[in-house]
Design an enzyme around this catalytic site. Structure first.
Site, PDB file in Angstrom:
ATOM      1  N   LYS A 110       0.826  -1.213   0.000  1.00 12.62           N
ATOM      2  CA  LYS A 110       0.000   0.000   0.000  1.00 12.62           C
ATOM      3  C   LYS A 110       0.854   1.254   0.000  1.00 12.62           C
ATOM      4  CE  LYS A 110      -4.207  -1.995   1.780  1.00 12.62           C
ATOM      5  NZ  LYS A 110      -5.192  -2.094   2.831  1.00 12.62           N
ATOM      6  N   LYS A 194      -4.949 -10.471  -6.359  1.00 10.19           N
ATOM      7  CA  LYS A 194      -6.164 -10.856  -5.625  1.00 10.19           C
ATOM      8  C   LYS A 194      -7.320  -9.900  -5.939  1.00 10.19           C
ATOM      9  CE  LYS A 194      -5.420  -8.278  -1.460  1.00 10.19           C
ATOM     10  NZ  LYS A 194      -5.331  -8.066  -0.079  1.00 10.19           N
ATOM     11  N   LYS A 197     -11.242  -4.759  -2.903  1.00 10.98           N
ATOM     12  CA  LYS A 197     -12.319  -3.776  -2.766  1.00 10.98           C
ATOM     13  C   LYS A 197     -12.004  -2.464  -3.466  1.00 10.98           C
ATOM     14  CE  LYS A 197     -13.783  -4.963   1.870  1.00 10.98           C
ATOM     15  NZ  LYS A 197     -13.040  -4.717   3.088  1.00 10.98           N
TER      16      LYS A 197
HETATM   17  P1  TYM Z   1     -10.548  -6.855   4.732  1.00 14.10           P
HETATM   18  O1  TYM Z   1     -11.651  -5.950   5.157  1.00 14.10           O
HETATM   19  O2  TYM Z   1      -9.641  -6.395   3.645  1.00 14.10           O
HETATM   20  O3  TYM Z   1     -11.157  -8.239   4.260  1.00 14.10           O
HETATM   21  C1  TYM Z   1     -12.127  -8.956   5.034  1.00 14.10           C
HETATM   22  C2  TYM Z   1     -11.888 -10.443   4.880  1.00 14.10           C
HETATM   23  O4  TYM Z   1     -11.957 -10.827   3.502  1.00 14.10           O
HETATM   24  C3  TYM Z   1     -10.795 -11.572   3.144  1.00 14.10           C
HETATM   25  N1  TYM Z   1     -10.447 -11.303   1.736  1.00 14.10           N
HETATM   26  C4  TYM Z   1     -10.281 -12.264   0.810  1.00 14.10           C
HETATM   27  N2  TYM Z   1     -10.390 -13.604   0.880  1.00 14.10           N
HETATM   28  C5  TYM Z   1     -10.190 -14.295  -0.271  1.00 14.10           C
HETATM   29  N3  TYM Z   1      -9.871 -13.718  -1.454  1.00 14.10           N
HETATM   30  C6  TYM Z   1      -9.750 -12.379  -1.568  1.00 14.10           C
HETATM   31  N4  TYM Z   1      -9.477 -11.819  -2.738  1.00 14.10           N
HETATM   32  C7  TYM Z   1      -9.965 -11.583  -0.395  1.00 14.10           C
HETATM   33  N5  TYM Z   1      -9.933 -10.245  -0.155  1.00 14.10           N
HETATM   34  C8  TYM Z   1     -10.226 -10.101   1.151  1.00 14.10           C
HETATM   35  C9  TYM Z   1      -9.703 -11.058   4.079  1.00 14.10           C
HETATM   36  O5  TYM Z   1      -8.652 -11.984   4.211  1.00 14.10           O
HETATM   37  C10 TYM Z   1     -10.485 -10.852   5.364  1.00 14.10           C
HETATM   38  O6  TYM Z   1     -10.572 -12.066   6.081  1.00 14.10           O
HETATM   39  N6  TYM Z   1      -7.145  -6.368   8.373  1.00 14.10           N
HETATM   40  C11 TYM Z   1      -8.406  -6.982   7.999  1.00 14.10           C
HETATM   41  C12 TYM Z   1      -9.546  -6.619   8.917  1.00 14.10           C
HETATM   42  C13 TYM Z   1      -9.322  -6.886  10.351  1.00 14.10           C
HETATM   43  C14 TYM Z   1      -9.345  -8.151  10.997  1.00 14.10           C
HETATM   44  C15 TYM Z   1      -9.123  -7.885  12.374  1.00 14.10           C
HETATM   45  C16 TYM Z   1      -9.526  -9.446  10.534  1.00 14.10           C
HETATM   46  C17 TYM Z   1      -9.080  -5.949  11.310  1.00 14.10           C
HETATM   47  N7  TYM Z   1      -8.984  -6.540  12.534  1.00 14.10           N
HETATM   48  C18 TYM Z   1      -9.066  -8.929  13.317  1.00 14.10           C
HETATM   49  C19 TYM Z   1      -9.465 -10.490  11.463  1.00 14.10           C
HETATM   50  C20 TYM Z   1      -9.267 -10.219  12.833  1.00 14.10           C
HETATM   51  C21 TYM Z   1      -8.792  -6.524   6.596  1.00 14.10           C
HETATM   52  O7  TYM Z   1      -8.372  -5.495   6.138  1.00 14.10           O
HETATM   53  O8  TYM Z   1      -9.708  -7.335   5.971  1.00 14.10           O
END
Ligand code: TYM
Length: 328
Positions: A110, A194, A197
């Site tokens: 990023k 990947k 969003k």
């Molecule tokens: P975030 O909001 O980017 O994504 C949410 C969840 O979706 C999964 N994900 C994917 N899985 C498969 N293929 C993809 N292309 C893909 N894109 C996203 C992510 O792995 C995630 O599980 N840092 C985290 C949010 C967070 C969090 C936490 C997660 C903050 N605190 C504590 C677990 C526990 C994030 O940005 O996810």
């Protein structure tokens, strides 16, 4: 019982990667010991439009409810409603080293994208410490996530162990769990990157609220390869393997088993599109109902925050005490 915690950021629109990588597993395994969070503070690592952030946070909670998260069964809340997250995050920042945070690939990607002279917030750098706090506050045993969060959960484990060894037993050491198919859903147009969003308008991203026609078009145009053989091989055949993972994830099978059913790309694409449309249709209907009643969503989130705070406050008190902060 196994305590489960996970979170999702309110940025952009929920896509098929979020769904298969995390959200479907959340719904499937929810019970009284499952805690799920809309992590709005994590969205602040980049500048936000306040109205838009409010809207996105509410809509994301409604998406989670329409997927089938049941606030009578699990705990669903918004991160900023439980202030213990930010307080424990400071203790985690002081437990993580500069080197560890510098090695996080998401930070590197990023900040590289922002380019030289671009704005990179301090929060983007320390973000994994807040994520560790999110997880550790709830004594989580398991953290269901997609593959891109693997490194952050590993760091969380290291921080928990370091804190425990410095200050005495305080935190449960969690482990990440991944779905058997769909842990890394790739962009349909660029299957070595990947699905994400930030590519909302992109033809390679399927959004949860996409119309059936858009889903069919995007999958029909998905990039494959020219050798014409249906086989699950992520390295050699990323596009085809991505379609197999998607169909497997949506139907609860393995990509290898799905591959055995097809000889040509056309039918694989048609069936993948049909399966995705069928899986999303009831979710979209429920979302439309929930979106009409934001006050009810707010009520449910307030109940969730009250429940979450009880556990979070107890863990924070233990951490404060063990590290030597004077009792209030
Ligand atoms: P975030 O909001 O980017 O994504 C949410 C969840 O979706 C999964 N994900 C994917 N899985 C498969 N293929 C993809 N292309 C893909 N894109 C996203 C992510 O792995 C995630 O599980 N840092 C985290 C949010 C967070 C969090 C936490 C997660 C903050 N605190 C504590 C677990 C526990 C994030 O940005 O996810």
């Amino acid at each position: 019982m196994t305590r489960v915690f996970s979170g999702i950021k309110p940025t952009g629109h929920v896509h098929l990667g979020n769904l298969l990588g995390a959200l479907i597993p959340w719904v499937e395994r929810q019970d009284a010991d499952s805690i799920y969070c809309v992590v709005d503070l994590h969205a602040l690592t980049v500048p936000q439009d306040p109205d838009e952030l409010r809207g996105t946070t509410l809509r994301l909670a409604q998406v989670l409810l329409s997927l089938g998260l049941d606030p009578e069964v699990c705990t669903l809340f918004v991160q900023s409603h439980v202030h213990e997250h930010t307080e424990l995050a400071w203790l985690m920042e002081c437990t993580a080293s500069f080197g560890e945070l510098s090695r996080m690939t998401q930070f590197k990607d990023k900040s590289d994208k922002a380019g030289r002279g671009g704005f990179v917030s301090g929060g983007l750098f320390t973000y994994p410490a807040l994520m560790a706090a999110d997880i550790l506050l709830y004594d989580a045993d398991e953290v269901p996530v997609g593959d891109d969060q693997r490194q952050h959960v590993e760091l969380t484990r290291d921080l928990a162990e370091r804190f425990n060894s410095r200050y005495g037993p305080t935190f449960t050491v969690p482990r990440a769990t991944f779905p058997s198919a769909g842990a890394r859903v790739m962009d349909l147009q660029e299957p070595t990157a990947k699905m994400s969003k930030s590519d909302d308008q992109a033809p390679g991203t399927i959004l949860l609220l996409d119309e059936p026609k858009a889903i069919e078009r995007k999958i029909k145009r998905a990039v494959t390869d020219s050798d014409g053989e249906v086989r699950f091989d992520v390295e050699a055949k990323p596009g085809v393997s991505n379609l197999l993972s998607i169909l497997a994830g949506v139907t609860g099978r393995t990509p290898e088993a799905v591959a055995a059913d097809y000889e040509r790309y056309g039918p694989l694409k048609a069936d993948t599109a049909a399966a995705v449309v069928e899986r999303l249709a009831p979710i979209q209907t429920r979302y439309a109902e929930l979106a009409a009643d934001p006050a009810e969503t707010a009520r449910l989130l307030a109940v969730g925050a009250d429940r979450a705070r009880e556990t979070a406050a107890a863990t924070l008190a233990r951490a404060r005490d063990n590290i030597g902060l004077l009792p209030r």
